[in-house]
Design a protein around this motif. Sequence first.
Motif, PDB file in Angstrom:
ATOM      1  N   GLN A  62      27.866  11.374 -40.058  1.00  0.00           N
ATOM      2  CA  GLN A  62      28.117  10.365 -39.034  1.00  0.00           C
ATOM      3  C   GLN A  62      26.891   9.469 -38.886  1.00  0.00           C
ATOM      4  O   GLN A  62      25.757   9.939 -38.880  1.00  0.00           O
ATOM      5  CB  GLN A  62      28.431  11.019 -37.694  1.00  0.00           C
ATOM      6  CG  GLN A  62      28.805   9.975 -36.644  1.00  0.00           C
ATOM      7  CD  GLN A  62      29.480  10.587 -35.416  1.00  0.00           C
ATOM      8  OE1 GLN A  62      29.411  11.798 -35.194  1.00  0.00           O
ATOM      9  NE2 GLN A  62      30.134   9.758 -34.634  1.00  0.00           N
ATOM     10  N   ILE A  63      27.128   8.182 -38.814  1.00  0.00           N
ATOM     11  CA  ILE A  63      26.035   7.223 -38.654  1.00  0.00           C
ATOM     12  C   ILE A  63      26.060   6.727 -37.215  1.00  0.00           C
ATOM     13  O   ILE A  63      27.123   6.401 -36.684  1.00  0.00           O
ATOM     14  CB  ILE A  63      26.213   6.022 -39.607  1.00  0.00           C
ATOM     15  CG1 ILE A  63      26.363   6.502 -41.049  1.00  0.00           C
ATOM     16  CG2 ILE A  63      25.041   5.061 -39.477  1.00  0.00           C
ATOM     17  CD1 ILE A  63      26.710   5.377 -42.017  1.00  0.00           C
ATOM     18  N   HIS A  64      24.907   6.707 -36.590  1.00  0.00           N
ATOM     19  CA  HIS A  64      24.834   6.183 -35.225  1.00  0.00           C
ATOM     20  C   HIS A  64      24.323   4.753 -35.279  1.00  0.00           C
ATOM     21  O   HIS A  64      23.178   4.508 -35.638  1.00  0.00           O
ATOM     22  CB  HIS A  64      23.943   7.075 -34.368  1.00  0.00           C
ATOM     23  CG  HIS A  64      24.502   8.458 -34.226  1.00  0.00           C
ATOM     24  ND1 HIS A  64      25.538   8.746 -33.359  1.00  0.00           N
ATOM     25  CD2 HIS A  64      24.222   9.604 -34.872  1.00  0.00           C
ATOM     26  CE1 HIS A  64      25.842  10.022 -33.477  1.00  0.00           C
ATOM     27  NE2 HIS A  64      25.078  10.567 -34.391  1.00  0.00           N
ATOM     28  N   TYR A  65      25.201   3.835 -34.965  1.00  0.00           N
ATOM     29  CA  TYR A  65      24.852   2.425 -35.006  1.00  0.00           C
ATOM     30  C   TYR A  65      24.326   1.995 -33.647  1.00  0.00           C
ATOM     31  O   TYR A  65      24.816   2.443 -32.608  1.00  0.00           O
ATOM     32  CB  TYR A  65      26.085   1.583 -35.358  1.00  0.00           C
ATOM     33  CG  TYR A  65      26.692   1.904 -36.704  1.00  0.00           C
ATOM     34  CD1 TYR A  65      26.214   1.299 -37.861  1.00  0.00           C
ATOM     35  CD2 TYR A  65      27.732   2.807 -36.819  1.00  0.00           C
ATOM     36  CE1 TYR A  65      26.774   1.588 -39.094  1.00  0.00           C
ATOM     37  CE2 TYR A  65      28.297   3.108 -38.047  1.00  0.00           C
ATOM     38  CZ  TYR A  65      27.815   2.490 -39.186  1.00  0.00           C
ATOM     39  OH  TYR A  65      28.358   2.774 -40.400  1.00  0.00           O
ATOM     40  N   GLU A  66      23.336   1.119 -33.649  1.00  0.00           N
ATOM     41  CA  GLU A  66      22.901   0.499 -32.407  1.00  0.00           C
ATOM     42  C   GLU A  66      24.051  -0.352 -31.879  1.00  0.00           C
ATOM     43  O   GLU A  66      24.875  -0.831 -32.655  1.00  0.00           O
ATOM     44  CB  GLU A  66      21.691  -0.415 -32.679  1.00  0.00           C
ATOM     45  CG  GLU A  66      20.464   0.324 -33.188  1.00  0.00           C
ATOM     46  CD  GLU A  66      19.896   1.259 -32.130  1.00  0.00           C
ATOM     47  OE1 GLU A  66      19.819   0.846 -30.963  1.00  0.00           O
ATOM     48  OE2 GLU A  66      19.545   2.403 -32.471  1.00  0.00           O
ATOM     49  N   PRO A  67      24.092  -0.546 -30.535  1.00  0.00           N
ATOM     50  CA  PRO A  67      25.107  -1.460 -30.012  1.00  0.00           C
ATOM     51  C   PRO A  67      24.961  -2.829 -30.668  1.00  0.00           C
ATOM     52  O   PRO A  67      23.840  -3.312 -30.841  1.00  0.00           O
ATOM     53  CB  PRO A  67      24.782  -1.545 -28.515  1.00  0.00           C
ATOM     54  CG  PRO A  67      24.010  -0.309 -28.215  1.00  0.00           C
ATOM     55  CD  PRO A  67      23.253   0.027 -29.475  1.00  0.00           C
ATOM     56  N   HIS A  68      26.049  -3.401 -31.042  1.00  0.00           N
ATOM     57  CA  HIS A  68      25.989  -4.668 -31.765  1.00  0.00           C
ATOM     58  C   HIS A  68      27.277  -5.426 -31.545  1.00  0.00           C
ATOM     59  O   HIS A  68      28.267  -4.868 -31.084  1.00  0.00           O
ATOM     60  CB  HIS A  68      25.776  -4.413 -33.266  1.00  0.00           C
ATOM     61  CG  HIS A  68      26.868  -3.572 -33.866  1.00  0.00           C
ATOM     62  ND1 HIS A  68      26.853  -2.205 -33.847  1.00  0.00           N
ATOM     63  CD2 HIS A  68      28.035  -3.923 -34.468  1.00  0.00           C
ATOM     64  CE1 HIS A  68      27.949  -1.738 -34.411  1.00  0.00           C
ATOM     65  NE2 HIS A  68      28.693  -2.755 -34.800  1.00  0.00           N
ATOM     66  N   ASP A  69      27.236  -6.692 -31.866  1.00  0.00           N
ATOM     67  CA  ASP A  69      28.436  -7.509 -31.768  1.00  0.00           C
ATOM     68  C   ASP A  69      29.275  -7.331 -33.017  1.00  0.00           C
ATOM     69  O   ASP A  69      28.752  -7.076 -34.101  1.00  0.00           O
ATOM     70  CB  ASP A  69      28.067  -8.990 -31.638  1.00  0.00           C
ATOM     71  CG  ASP A  69      27.512  -9.286 -30.253  1.00  0.00           C
ATOM     72  OD1 ASP A  69      27.749  -8.490 -29.334  1.00  0.00           O
ATOM     73  OD2 ASP A  69      26.822 -10.311 -30.119  1.00  0.00           O
TER      74      ASP A  69
END
Length: 116
Positions: A62-69
Amino acid sequence: MMIQRREYDPAWRVHAADCPDAPPGAFVTTARAVYEAFPHDRPHRCLTKGYVSRNGAVVREQIHYEPHDWVPSTIVPADAIRALCRTCRGTRCANRGGPPVQVLPQTPSGLIIGRS
Ligand SMILES: [Zn+2]
Ligand SMILES: [Zn+2]
């Protein structure tokens, strides 16, 4: 038959089961099973075409992405509700809202009504 368009979760990373970067203790499955269920997952560099075609054992990380648009990518699965996000390959990003984006403005050629 109508295609049910669906949301896509952010992509995970796929490793060969013996990759040193693979998450320990992850559920081991086969390359084919992953690509059928999660066609948008990102293959890690350990995953070669040959390994996938031999249907080798793989694990998903699982990859944890930063909040992003949500920024539309060029990847538009036939059953996706909108284009996949360029960052996470999902459809559920932070700025989502309002009606689904029309990803495929289809005009069936048989039904075009001329304006003559
Ligand atoms: Zn790997
Ligand atoms: Zn995203």
